[in-house]
Design an enzyme around this catalytic site. Sequence first.
Site, PDB file in Angstrom:
ATOM      1  N   GLU A  40       0.854  -1.187   0.000  1.00  0.00           N
ATOM      2  CA  GLU A  40       0.000   0.000   0.000  1.00  0.00           C
ATOM      3  C   GLU A  40       0.897   1.246   0.000  1.00  0.00           C
ATOM      4  O   GLU A  40       1.967   1.246   0.608  1.00  0.00           O
ATOM      5  CB  GLU A  40      -0.854  -0.012   1.275  1.00  0.00           C
ATOM      6  CG  GLU A  40      -1.960   1.021   1.287  1.00  0.00           C
ATOM      7  CD  GLU A  40      -2.762   0.988   2.582  1.00  0.00           C
ATOM      8  OE1 GLU A  40      -2.188   0.675   3.643  1.00  0.00           O
ATOM      9  OE2 GLU A  40      -3.963   1.285   2.541  1.00  0.00           O
ATOM     10  N   LYS A 112     -10.233   0.244  -2.015  1.00  0.00           N
ATOM     11  CA  LYS A 112     -10.330  -0.191  -0.615  1.00  0.00           C
ATOM     12  C   LYS A 112     -11.680   0.188  -0.011  1.00  0.00           C
ATOM     13  O   LYS A 112     -12.093   1.344  -0.066  1.00  0.00           O
ATOM     14  CB  LYS A 112      -9.199   0.461   0.176  1.00  0.00           C
ATOM     15  CG  LYS A 112      -9.041   0.003   1.607  1.00  0.00           C
ATOM     16  CD  LYS A 112      -7.922   0.807   2.282  1.00  0.00           C
ATOM     17  CE  LYS A 112      -7.550   0.292   3.653  1.00  0.00           C
ATOM     18  NZ  LYS A 112      -6.583   1.196   4.318  1.00  0.00           N
ATOM     19  N   CYS A 154      -4.817  -3.777   3.156  1.00  0.00           N
ATOM     20  CA  CYS A 154      -4.478  -3.356   4.523  1.00  0.00           C
ATOM     21  C   CYS A 154      -5.603  -3.600   5.536  1.00  0.00           C
ATOM     22  O   CYS A 154      -5.873  -4.734   5.883  1.00  0.00           O
ATOM     23  CB  CYS A 154      -4.041  -1.888   4.495  1.00  0.00           C
ATOM     24  SG  CYS A 154      -3.038  -1.396   5.919  1.00  0.00           S
TER      25      CYS A 154
HETATM   26  O1  KGT Z   1      -3.404   6.924   3.839  1.00  0.00           O
HETATM   27  C1  KGT Z   1      -2.612   6.440   3.049  1.00  0.00           C
HETATM   28  O2  KGT Z   1      -1.774   7.113   2.445  1.00  0.00           O
HETATM   29  C2  KGT Z   1      -2.647   4.968   2.818  1.00  0.00           C
HETATM   30  N1  KGT Z   1      -3.420   4.266   3.755  1.00  0.00           N
HETATM   31  C3  KGT Z   1      -2.934   3.699   4.867  1.00  0.00           C
HETATM   32  O3  KGT Z   1      -1.775   3.724   5.194  1.00  0.00           O
HETATM   33  C4  KGT Z   1      -3.950   3.004   5.678  1.00  0.00           C
HETATM   34  C5  KGT Z   1      -4.875   4.032   6.235  1.00  0.00           C
HETATM   35  S1  KGT Z   1      -4.116   5.272   7.234  1.00  0.00           S
HETATM   36  N2  KGT Z   1      -3.393   2.197   6.738  1.00  0.00           N
HETATM   37  C6  KGT Z   1      -4.038   1.142   7.222  1.00  0.00           C
HETATM   38  O4  KGT Z   1      -5.106   0.738   6.756  1.00  0.00           O
HETATM   39  C7  KGT Z   1      -3.348   0.457   8.396  1.00  0.00           C
HETATM   40  C8  KGT Z   1      -4.199  -0.616   9.036  1.00  0.00           C
HETATM   41  C9  KGT Z   1      -3.605  -1.107  10.285  1.00  0.00           C
HETATM   42  O5  KGT Z   1      -2.500  -0.778  10.667  1.00  0.00           O
HETATM   43  C10 KGT Z   1      -4.393  -2.056  11.104  1.00  0.00           C
HETATM   44  O6  KGT Z   1      -5.453  -2.553  10.677  1.00  0.00           O
HETATM   45  O7  KGT Z   1      -3.950  -2.336  12.213  1.00  0.00           O
END
Ligand code: KGT
Length: 291
Positions: A40, A112, A154
């Site tokens: 990701e 997503k 993710c």
């Molecule tokens: O925003 C962006 O640039 C890309 N997206 C991410 O990095 C995303 C949302 S902040 N991260 C996750 O989904 C982590 C999930 C996780 O760590 C868990 O389920 O424990």
Amino acid sequence: MRVAVGQMTSTSVHATNLHIANELCERAKAAGAAMLALPECFAFIGGSEAKETVAQATALNDEPFGDFQGLARRHGLWLSCGGFHERASASKVYNSHVIVDASGSIVRAYRKCHLFDVSIPGGAVLMESKTTVPGDAVAEVVETPVGRLGLTTCYDLRFPELFTALARRGAEVILVPSAFTVPTGLAHWHLLLRARAVETQCYVAAAAQVGTHNAKRRSFGHALAVDPWGDVLADAGGEASPAIVCFDVDRDKLATLRARMPIQKHRRQDVLELALFDRGDDEETAAARDY
Ligand SMILES: O=C(O)CNC(=O)[C@H](CS)NC(=O)CCC(=O)C(=O)O
């Protein structure tokens, strides 16, 4: 039928991220892989400003994504480009997991569905919905040289129903490109990936961001490949340098396991369908459900 699973530390510098992805392609090719999975945010992780993420987002038919299609074409390698910021509007993006074939063509994109709006126990608050519009469809599985792929991203990892849906659509390998946080990774990463593999009787492969991206953001790493029995086939560890780990998809092994323990056939859809989503209409039950 070899898959390479990548690990990298993306930043806000497109050229550097592209350069690292190119290096991972070279290693994947040298290892005899037919596909490389990127994590990701492979193309961009900004600072703390949500604006930054939105500002650099583009359509898939634009140049930034085209650079990665060029990598696939040049190396003759299928790519899972997990988590590209695809422009959705002037103020929002989709978090899109895109499959590119070895000629550089886009064959599937999955947006997503589950957004990470979470106050992490022992960590920061992340509000993905500030920048991102959730997708509203489960992607059809993709026929590839390494088997039929199911696409997730993710935080989707915490929603087993999505994985079940992909298994029911014929997935053999489920990809979970990720940028997991360190505290949630320590607690849940291996557990959830192994559980999803065992439940779906699929290979599960998760490319991962690792290490320090900026002053505020660190990722857990441990790009992982799990077989349908739940055994960890490869783990890239937590060290912050670009890496790949490889695994081979054994379709015969998959078929034998599924024949001996036919979980999909045993699923009581008639019982579960209603119980999962159609109950809890009275106020008290609804409140307990929608906490
Ligand atoms: O925003 C962006 O640039 C890309 N997206 C991410 O990095 C995303 C949302 S902040 N991260 C996750 O989904 C982590 C999930 C996780 O760590 C868990 O389920 O424990």
